[in-house]
Design a protein around this motif. Structure first.
Motif, PDB file in Angstrom:
ATOM      1  N   GLN A 224       0.826  -1.195   0.000  1.00  0.00           N
ATOM      2  CA  GLN A 224       0.000   0.000   0.000  1.00  0.00           C
ATOM      3  C   GLN A 224       0.870   1.260   0.000  1.00  0.00           C
ATOM      4  O   GLN A 224       0.350   2.370  -0.071  1.00  0.00           O
ATOM      5  CB  GLN A 224      -0.948   0.028   1.203  1.00  0.00           C
ATOM      6  CG  GLN A 224      -2.133  -0.904   1.078  1.00  0.00           C
ATOM      7  CD  GLN A 224      -3.127  -0.485   0.004  1.00  0.00           C
ATOM      8  OE1 GLN A 224      -2.960   0.524  -0.673  1.00  0.00           O
ATOM      9  NE2 GLN A 224      -4.163  -1.285  -0.203  1.00  0.00           N
TER      10      GLN A 224
ATOM     11  N   LEU B 131       2.389   0.675  -4.938  1.00  0.00           N
ATOM     12  CA  LEU B 131       1.105   0.936  -5.590  1.00  0.00           C
ATOM     13  C   LEU B 131       1.319   1.360  -7.040  1.00  0.00           C
ATOM     14  O   LEU B 131       0.569   0.956  -7.937  1.00  0.00           O
ATOM     15  CB  LEU B 131       0.332   2.019  -4.845  1.00  0.00           C
ATOM     16  CG  LEU B 131      -0.420   1.602  -3.581  1.00  0.00           C
ATOM     17  CD1 LEU B 131      -1.125   2.806  -2.976  1.00  0.00           C
ATOM     18  CD2 LEU B 131      -1.432   0.494  -3.891  1.00  0.00           C
TER      19      LEU B 131
ATOM     20  N   GLU C 214      -6.747  -5.847 -14.888  1.00  0.00           N
ATOM     21  CA  GLU C 214      -6.997  -6.089 -13.467  1.00  0.00           C
ATOM     22  C   GLU C 214      -6.926  -7.564 -13.090  1.00  0.00           C
ATOM     23  O   GLU C 214      -6.357  -7.926 -12.052  1.00  0.00           O
ATOM     24  CB  GLU C 214      -8.364  -5.516 -13.087  1.00  0.00           C
ATOM     25  CG  GLU C 214      -8.444  -4.001 -13.179  1.00  0.00           C
ATOM     26  CD  GLU C 214      -9.818  -3.471 -12.836  1.00  0.00           C
ATOM     27  OE1 GLU C 214     -10.587  -4.193 -12.156  1.00  0.00           O
ATOM     28  OE2 GLU C 214     -10.143  -2.341 -13.257  1.00  0.00           O
TER      29      GLU C 214
ATOM     30  N   GLU D 168      -4.317  -9.122 -10.376  1.00  0.00           N
ATOM     31  CA  GLU D 168      -4.745  -9.761  -9.128  1.00  0.00           C
ATOM     32  C   GLU D 168      -4.039 -11.099  -8.944  1.00  0.00           C
ATOM     33  O   GLU D 168      -3.560 -11.425  -7.844  1.00  0.00           O
ATOM     34  CB  GLU D 168      -6.259  -9.956  -9.120  1.00  0.00           C
ATOM     35  CG  GLU D 168      -6.778 -10.580  -7.837  1.00  0.00           C
ATOM     36  CD  GLU D 168      -8.300 -10.700  -7.813  1.00  0.00           C
ATOM     37  OE1 GLU D 168      -8.811 -11.517  -7.018  1.00  0.00           O
ATOM     38  OE2 GLU D 168      -8.972  -9.981  -8.581  1.00  0.00           O
TER      39      GLU D 168
ATOM     40  N   ARG E  42      -4.029   3.992 -10.014  1.00  0.00           N
ATOM     41  CA  ARG E  42      -3.539   3.815  -8.652  1.00  0.00           C
ATOM     42  C   ARG E  42      -4.647   3.410  -7.685  1.00  0.00           C
ATOM     43  O   ARG E  42      -4.446   2.549  -6.822  1.00  0.00           O
ATOM     44  CB  ARG E  42      -2.874   5.103  -8.178  1.00  0.00           C
ATOM     45  CG  ARG E  42      -2.234   5.014  -6.801  1.00  0.00           C
ATOM     46  CD  ARG E  42      -1.598   6.348  -6.439  1.00  0.00           C
ATOM     47  NE  ARG E  42      -0.937   6.314  -5.147  1.00  0.00           N
ATOM     48  CZ  ARG E  42      -1.551   6.490  -3.982  1.00  0.00           C
ATOM     49  NH1 ARG E  42      -2.864   6.674  -3.963  1.00  0.00           N
ATOM     50  NH2 ARG E  42      -0.877   6.469  -2.851  1.00  0.00           N
ATOM     51  N   ALA E  43      -5.824   4.009  -7.796  1.00  0.00           N
ATOM     52  CA  ALA E  43      -6.922   3.672  -6.873  1.00  0.00           C
ATOM     53  C   ALA E  43      -7.319   2.208  -7.012  1.00  0.00           C
ATOM     54  O   ALA E  43      -7.544   1.507  -6.017  1.00  0.00           O
ATOM     55  CB  ALA E  43      -8.117   4.585  -7.123  1.00  0.00           C
ATOM     56  N   LYS E  44      -7.423   1.735  -8.236  1.00  0.00           N
ATOM     57  CA  LYS E  44      -7.754   0.327  -8.460  1.00  0.00           C
ATOM     58  C   LYS E  44      -6.647  -0.578  -7.935  1.00  0.00           C
ATOM     59  O   LYS E  44      -6.927  -1.657  -7.379  1.00  0.00           O
ATOM     60  CB  LYS E  44      -7.982   0.083  -9.950  1.00  0.00           C
ATOM     61  CG  LYS E  44      -8.304  -1.371 -10.315  1.00  0.00           C
ATOM     62  CD  LYS E  44      -9.486  -1.938  -9.522  1.00  0.00           C
ATOM     63  CE  LYS E  44     -10.781  -1.264  -9.902  1.00  0.00           C
ATOM     64  NZ  LYS E  44     -11.945  -1.908  -9.237  1.00  0.00           N
TER      65      LYS E  44
ATOM     66  N   SER F 256      -4.778  -0.043  -5.357  1.00  0.00           N
ATOM     67  CA  SER F 256      -4.946  -0.108  -3.912  1.00  0.00           C
ATOM     68  C   SER F 256      -6.060  -1.085  -3.539  1.00  0.00           C
ATOM     69  O   SER F 256      -5.932  -1.857  -2.573  1.00  0.00           O
ATOM     70  CB  SER F 256      -5.252   1.292  -3.369  1.00  0.00           C
ATOM     71  OG  SER F 256      -5.423   1.264  -1.969  1.00  0.00           O
ATOM     72  N   GLU F 257      -7.135  -1.076  -4.297  1.00  0.00           N
ATOM     73  CA  GLU F 257      -8.240  -2.003  -4.040  1.00  0.00           C
ATOM     74  C   GLU F 257      -7.782  -3.453  -4.185  1.00  0.00           C
ATOM     75  O   GLU F 257      -8.139  -4.316  -3.370  1.00  0.00           O
ATOM     76  CB  GLU F 257      -9.384  -1.729  -5.015  1.00  0.00           C
ATOM     77  CG  GLU F 257     -10.116  -0.422  -4.781  1.00  0.00           C
ATOM     78  CD  GLU F 257     -11.202  -0.196  -5.805  1.00  0.00           C
ATOM     79  OE1 GLU F 257     -11.561  -1.169  -6.510  1.00  0.00           O
ATOM     80  OE2 GLU F 257     -11.703   0.946  -5.923  1.00  0.00           O
ATOM     81  N   LEU F 258      -6.996  -3.728  -5.213  1.00  0.00           N
ATOM     82  CA  LEU F 258      -6.544  -5.100  -5.448  1.00  0.00           C
ATOM     83  C   LEU F 258      -5.579  -5.558  -4.372  1.00  0.00           C
ATOM     84  O   LEU F 258      -5.617  -6.731  -3.935  1.00  0.00           O
ATOM     85  CB  LEU F 258      -5.875  -5.203  -6.821  1.00  0.00           C
ATOM     86  CG  LEU F 258      -6.794  -5.081  -8.048  1.00  0.00           C
ATOM     87  CD1 LEU F 258      -5.984  -5.247  -9.328  1.00  0.00           C
ATOM     88  CD2 LEU F 258      -7.916  -6.109  -8.000  1.00  0.00           C
TER      89      LEU F 258
ATOM     90  N   ASP G  21      -5.591  -4.690  -1.282  1.00  0.00           N
ATOM     91  CA  ASP G  21      -6.418  -5.044  -0.127  1.00  0.00           C
ATOM     92  C   ASP G  21      -7.202  -6.337  -0.390  1.00  0.00           C
ATOM     93  O   ASP G  21      -7.363  -7.177   0.512  1.00  0.00           O
ATOM     94  CB  ASP G  21      -7.396  -3.912   0.189  1.00  0.00           C
ATOM     95  CG  ASP G  21      -6.779  -2.838   1.073  1.00  0.00           C
ATOM     96  OD1 ASP G  21      -5.692  -3.087   1.628  1.00  0.00           O
ATOM     97  OD2 ASP G  21      -7.385  -1.754   1.202  1.00  0.00           O
ATOM     98  N   LYS G  22      -7.707  -6.491  -1.609  1.00  0.00           N
ATOM     99  CA  LYS G  22      -8.534  -7.652  -1.942  1.00  0.00           C
ATOM    100  C   LYS G  22      -7.773  -8.969  -1.723  1.00  0.00           C
ATOM    101  O   LYS G  22      -8.343  -9.944  -1.220  1.00  0.00           O
ATOM    102  CB  LYS G  22      -8.999  -7.563  -3.394  1.00  0.00           C
ATOM    103  CG  LYS G  22      -9.913  -8.686  -3.821  1.00  0.00           C
ATOM    104  CD  LYS G  22     -10.386  -8.513  -5.266  1.00  0.00           C
ATOM    105  CE  LYS G  22     -11.313  -9.647  -5.710  1.00  0.00           C
ATOM    106  NZ  LYS G  22     -11.750  -9.471  -7.116  1.00  0.00           N
TER     107      LYS G  22
END
Length: 346
Positions: free
Chosen positions: A167, A172, A184, A188, A332-334, A336-338, A340-341
């Motif tokens: 993060q 990132l 994506e 992942e 970058r926002a996506k 960060s989501e991945l 965490d996912k």
């Protein structure tokens, strides 16, 4: 949102010296002044800004904070004294765009110095320097001289990789670049593969990766190129040992080049000293200023033809990937989501 007082220091970088600035308010109407907000350590810029003042007679006021500057400028609104934001990481440059605090500028001098892929397509920010996201590898245990970012998910490295938090802005940006390159879904899966290869939970910083490699905790890890220069030529004897224990590999994407991140500058929307601000950004892209980035902070100049520091050059020729850095900022926002996912940092 105002910056936490413990994280904020006002600094005045004049033509003669770097000194303390009492308070954080600048005069918006002063003549011959440019006001800079930056999260970069002022020591990197002091000599460059001194030269700018000598060349132009324009006094540079700068306020430094490790975080929160874009939000501060947003909160200050039309009364903000900020002329220029100088920041590290394309994600923070994208944040400035998202907050609506920038304005586009047109300058032939800047556009001729900064390659198109290293600036915002609409002229709202421009890169000033580059750093490569490299692989630190044990000199004793790793004989590989080439690796791709995709290879980091290869089971051959199971239990052998160290890294700081994914993060963190540096990782990132790499993850965002992976999204730009592969999409994506594949990113992942890549994150899951790298996580499975970790020797320990992500922690520390890039220098700690070199420390852990020397200690035998892991064999390889991710780190920015310039940290090796800072460790090698710094005054910390222990860090010199960490740097001596590793060799640096400049990874590439499969079928592409190396991932680079940038420091950059943006003209602020309500800049009270707009003309001086443009002159400063233009100056930061001159060969003279670019040499400071290369020799003081061991970064890669963005201006073609400016020599790289010999230590950094010893890692091999950097071949940045052709992707637009602006696309990395948008992903970058996506990213960060991945992160965490997949529970990367857990």
């Amino acid at each position: 949102m105002m910056v936490n007082a413990n994280l904020t220091r006002g600094l005045l970088l004049g033509a003669a010296a770097l000194g303390a600035l009492a308070g954080s308010a600048f005069s918006a109407s002063a003549q011959g002044v440019v006001n800079v907000y930056t999260n970069r350590e002022p020591g990197l810029y002091s000599s460059t800004l001194d030269e700018f003042t000598k060349a132009t007679g324009i006094k540079v006021n700068a306020i430094f904070s490790e975080q929160g500057l874009a939000e501060r400028i947003k909160a200050e609104g039309e009364n903000s004294p900020a002329d220029v934001l100088i920041t590290v990481d394309v994600g923070r440059l994208q944040e400035a765009l998202d907050l609506g605090i920038t304005q586009p500028l047109k300058s032939q001098a800047i556009e001729s110095a900064v390659p198109a892929q290293l600036r915002d397509p609409e002229g709202r920010w421009f890169a000033l320097s580059m750093r490569a996201r490299a692989v630190y590898a044990s000199k004793d245990r790793v004989k590989d001289t080439a690796i791709t970012y995709e290879d980091l998910a290869d089971p051959k490295w199971k239990g052998k990789i160290c890294t700081r938090s994914f993060q963190h802005q540096y990782n990132l940006a790499l993850t965002a670049a992976m999204i730009v390159k592969h999409g994506e879904a594949k990113t992942e899966e890549w994150l899951k593969g790298v996580k499975a290869n970790l020797a320990k939970k992500p922690s520390g910083g890039d220098r700690d990766v070199a420390k852990d490699i020397m200690a035998g905790v892991c064999d390889i890890g991710l780190g920015n190129t310039y940290y090796v220069g800072l460790m090698t030529n710094g005054t910390n004897a222990e860090q010199k040992k960490w740097a001596e224990a590793i060799h640096v590999i400049l990874p590439t994407f499969q079928g592409g080049g190396s991932h680079v991140n940038v420091s950059g500058a943006a003209l602020m929307k309500h800049a009270p000293n707009k003309d001086n601000a443009i002159k400063l950004i233009e100056f930061m892209t001159t060969p003279e200023a670019q040499h400071v980035f290369a020799d003081v902070n061991y970064e890669y100049p963005i201006r073609p033809g400016v020599a790289v520091n010999p230590l950094i050059q010893s890692f091999g020729a950097l071949k940045p990937d052709a992707m637009a850095i602006s696309a990395v900022g948008k992903a970058r926002a996506k990213a960060s989501e991945l992160v965490d996912k997949v529970g990367f940092d857990r």
